[in-house]
Design an enzyme around this catalytic site. Structure first.
Site, short mmCIF file in Angstrom:
data_model
loop_
_atom_site.label_atom_id
_atom_site.label_comp_id
_atom_site.label_asym_id
_atom_site.label_seq_id
_atom_site.Cartn_x
_atom_site.Cartn_y
_atom_site.Cartn_z
N VAL A 98 31.21 36.27 36.70
CA VAL A 98 30.90 34.85 36.52
C VAL A 98 29.66 34.59 37.37
O VAL A 98 29.57 35.04 38.52
CB VAL A 98 32.08 33.96 36.99
CG1 VAL A 98 31.69 32.49 36.93
CG2 VAL A 98 33.31 34.24 36.14
N ILE A 116 36.92 30.14 36.05
CA ILE A 116 36.34 30.76 34.85
C ILE A 116 36.72 32.24 34.76
O ILE A 116 37.06 32.74 33.69
CB ILE A 116 34.81 30.57 34.84
CG1 ILE A 116 34.50 29.06 34.78
CG2 ILE A 116 34.17 31.31 33.67
CD1 ILE A 116 33.08 28.70 35.11
N ASN A 163 34.74 44.27 48.18
CA ASN A 163 34.68 42.99 47.48
C ASN A 163 35.97 42.19 47.71
O ASN A 163 36.81 42.06 46.82
CB ASN A 163 34.42 43.22 45.99
CG ASN A 163 34.06 41.95 45.26
OD1 ASN A 163 34.25 40.85 45.75
ND2 ASN A 163 33.53 42.12 44.06
N TYR A 214 42.47 39.40 42.33
CA TYR A 214 43.30 40.29 41.53
C TYR A 214 44.71 40.39 42.07
O TYR A 214 45.68 40.41 41.32
CB TYR A 214 42.65 41.68 41.42
CG TYR A 214 41.32 41.67 40.71
CD1 TYR A 214 41.09 40.86 39.60
CD2 TYR A 214 40.27 42.46 41.16
CE1 TYR A 214 39.87 40.86 38.95
CE2 TYR A 214 39.04 42.46 40.52
CZ TYR A 214 38.84 41.66 39.41
OH TYR A 214 37.63 41.66 38.77
#
Length: 163
Positions: free
Chosen positions: A89, A98, A126, A133
């Site tokens: 995104v 989103i 990250n 997640y």
């Protein structure tokens, strides 16, 4: 702002390429992008397409602000799988749900295609993506390591029989 998640089409590829480049910059590897709009067109819409994608599009402007690019893989133990290559995104639109909408559409696609699993990778540094997640209940197994050969290694590879 209203967001539409839809199947990607050939005309989307220039904006898709911009998102790919933005992701590479975020991942601190912009020099690694060798792909092009022409190659994406051949690989996604040529005689033997190897990927499909969804885009997140602003309804009013038709600007593409998100991408989920996927292909099918196969598990010899389980059967058909969907591999999510990239979920991105654009920076200014992150944190607005989103990415979740794109991932939701990927999961629906996997159900429609009767896939056993959806697989993707995340860089170990990250943290925002890992947190996202994990919030969805995804497993992030540490015992599986990615292996790969890049183009130069493939070109220089010598099979045992010398072919």
């Amino acid at each position: 702002m209203s967001i539409i998640i839809r199947q990607g089409v050939k005309a989307d590829l220039p904006q898709v390429m911009e998102l790919i480049q933005e992701l590479a910059e975020y991942e601190k590897e912009p020099h690694e992008v060798e792909n092009s709009v022409a190659q994406l067109e051949e690989d996604g819409f040529g005689e033997q397409p190897v990927f499909e994608f969804f885009v997140a599009e602003e309804d009013e402007t038709k600007n593409i602000i998100g991408l989920a690019l996927y292909f099918y893989s196969y598990s010899t133990w389980k059967g058909k799988c969907l591999y999510l290559e990239d979920l991105v995104v654009t920076q200014s639109e992150r944190g607005k749900g989103i990415g979740k909408k794109l991932l939701d559409r990927i999961i629906v696609k996997a159900k429609e295609a009767n896939c056993y699993r959806v697989v993707w990778q995340v860089l170990d540094w990250n943290e925002p993506a890992i947190k996202f997640y994990k919030s969805l209940g995804a497993d992030i197994p540490k015992e599986w390591l990615s292996c790969r050969l890049v183009k130069e290694q493939i070109d220089n590879y010598m099979p045992m029989d010398g072919e």
